[in-house]
Design an enzyme around this catalytic site. Sequence first.
Site, PDB file in Angstrom:
ATOM      1  N   GLY A   1       0.779  -1.230   0.000  1.00  0.00           N
ATOM      2  CA  GLY A   1       0.000   0.000   0.000  1.00  0.00           C
ATOM      3  C   GLY A   1       0.807   1.273   0.000  1.00  0.00           C
TER       4      GLY A   1
ATOM      5  CD  GLU B   1       2.968   2.449  -5.044  1.00  0.00           C
ATOM      6  OE1 GLU B   1       4.137   2.886  -4.979  1.00  0.00           O
ATOM      7  OE2 GLU B   1       2.659   1.285  -4.728  1.00  0.00           O
TER       8      GLU B   1
ATOM      9  CG  ASN C   1       6.980   3.574  -3.200  1.00  0.00           C
ATOM     10  OD1 ASN C   1       6.680   2.397  -3.315  1.00  0.00           O
ATOM     11  ND2 ASN C   1       6.065   4.538  -3.118  1.00  0.00           N
TER      12      ASN C   1
ATOM     13  CG  ASP D   1       7.692   3.215  -7.678  1.00  0.00           C
ATOM     14  OD1 ASP D   1       7.603   3.078  -6.451  1.00  0.00           O
ATOM     15  OD2 ASP D   1       7.189   2.433  -8.492  1.00  0.00           O
TER      16      ASP D   1
ATOM     17  CD1 TRP E   1       3.036  -2.213 -13.391  1.00  0.00           C
ATOM     18  CD2 TRP E   1       4.715  -1.716 -12.014  1.00  0.00           C
ATOM     19  NE1 TRP E   1       3.191  -0.843 -13.415  1.00  0.00           N
ATOM     20  CE2 TRP E   1       4.221  -0.514 -12.578  1.00  0.00           C
ATOM     21  CE3 TRP E   1       5.771  -1.644 -11.115  1.00  0.00           C
ATOM     22  CZ2 TRP E   1       4.760   0.725 -12.269  1.00  0.00           C
ATOM     23  CZ3 TRP E   1       6.302  -0.408 -10.798  1.00  0.00           C
ATOM     24  CH2 TRP E   1       5.797   0.769 -11.373  1.00  0.00           C
TER      25      TRP E   1
END
Length: 600
Positions: A190, A192, A280, A322, A557
């Site tokens: 999470g 992001e 990140n 990122d 991804w």
Amino acid sequence: MKHAVRLVVAGVLGITPLLASANAEVEQLTSDPKNWAMQAGDMYNQRYSKLKQVNADNVKKLQVAWMFSTGVLRGHEGSPLVIGDMMYLHSPFPNKVFALDLNTQKLMWKYEPKQDPAVIPQMCCDTVNRGLAYADGKIFLQQADSMLVALDAKSGKVVWSVKNGDPKLGAVNTNAPHIFKDKVITGISGGEWGVRGFLAAYNIKDGKLAWKGYSVGPDDEMLVDPNTTTTWKDGKVQPVGKDSSVKTWQGDQWKLGGGTTWGWYSYDKALNLMYYGTGNPGTWNPAQRPGDNRWTMAIWARDVDTGKVKWVYQMTPYDEWDFDGINEMILADFPIDGKMTKALVHFDRNGFGYTLDRTNGALLVAQKFDPAVNWATHVDMQSGRPQVVSKYSTAHNGPDVNTKGVCPAALGTKDQQPAAYSPDTKLFYVPTNHVCMDYEPFGVEYTAGQPFVGATLSMYPAPGSHGGMGNFIAWDAAKGKIVYSIPEKFSVWSGALATAGNLVFYGTLEGYLKAIRKTDGKELWKFKTPSGIIGNVFTYEHKGKQYVGVYSGIGGWAGIGMAAGLEKDQDGLGAVGGYRELQQYTDLGGSLTVFAIPDQ
């Protein structure tokens, strides 16, 4: 199922605490190469098997032995577990679990959790799950909705469950739980969504929380002692000092600080330390969070019993691209400059391969493992900091400016797809992405439960190269050099497997499982599976025969554009241009394919 190993261990230990018996059981299971008892095969994350019935001389005879469909589409990461005569499989959301008797291939039980589908849009990069763990007669599943569940290995019935995070805030889970000593360790996803990352340890017996250590924030909440927790600076290992995290953020920004922990973990029993990486910082727009943003993008060593941090090292201070630091830490002992070293090797998203002394976090090697990497010239060995090229600095160029030609892309030179290590060659075998990007940050406000991204980006094959989007490399971690590199059309998103048979296996997004000779990289065999491979190759022995298996099911991804039927991944985190071509190679899939050499 062969419970004999567990019963023998318990008998030898008598009434010793679970702490000893659970650890001894898993150690004994992983020491027998007939099993595949942990996601990486062992606690060192080496993904190496001593089995050699299938070898470089006969691998060309490998054929499909059997297949199993999970009944679920989308990205199939991780691998099954093999414990004696039983195989335990998992799926992406809704996170089904299957128990198969390898003697009969009969389905013994199935667990299908009831999860709110509202969790799906809270998952950043496909609905993947990276696998199960086993200990003490239990199968452990970390569900997408953050429920950590212990299932009875014989019946599939829930023994206990505990909520690890709040999906309504974006705190979901994709990682595999790990068993170290008497604890099951799990993380959180999470970043992001502005989730503040942590690692949590629960007691195997009853699911009670043993400790929880955050990635960012006050010392006590990170379980950091400013006087005894160390880091690398000024060319040596030194205490981090007071408020090592919060003083690198403005105000209370650390409360939305990211640093999530959805990768792979490793453990050194002799040091009683576990190792993992953090992701990140919250918001991809660096202008909104000036400072080093510690301790996101870092390698951590924690005491398994208490969670206290022994040492921490940050790869990418003040992340602008990122470059999550969650990739696995591989533990191995090998000579560096003539000295046998207890090493930790990490292939970071930022494109640098790091070798550290795992006893204290001293930086030994930091070199690019893809020549295309251009955002930094090198890592300064005194400070441990990458030397950023201003042309590719999204902070230097500022918000609403499209910084072009950054290599690697946010996918990283390597993402979560695990590398393998062979003690025979002392080389690391690394699946990589050969992808660059254009990156444009913009201002964004935090809203609980909504994406907190603040950047758009597009990705494409590294220019001036072989035209593909991936390489599979052999790496010398003592010297920081590529030994050989195999170009691939798309990112290599599967986990590698090295064996004593002079083989390395890996899968491709087109759906090929490949076997190469590990000494020189020569391709010896390949087979087209039903879908793109982002699963991790594993091997086991049953009734005297060695088997090699892998999940196929496009996603993650790299493949989400196809899996979701979108040109952008589901949160607009970046165009996946270049991957749409996958549609001519593969279907969505959702199956396990197991191979063996036929009897003569």
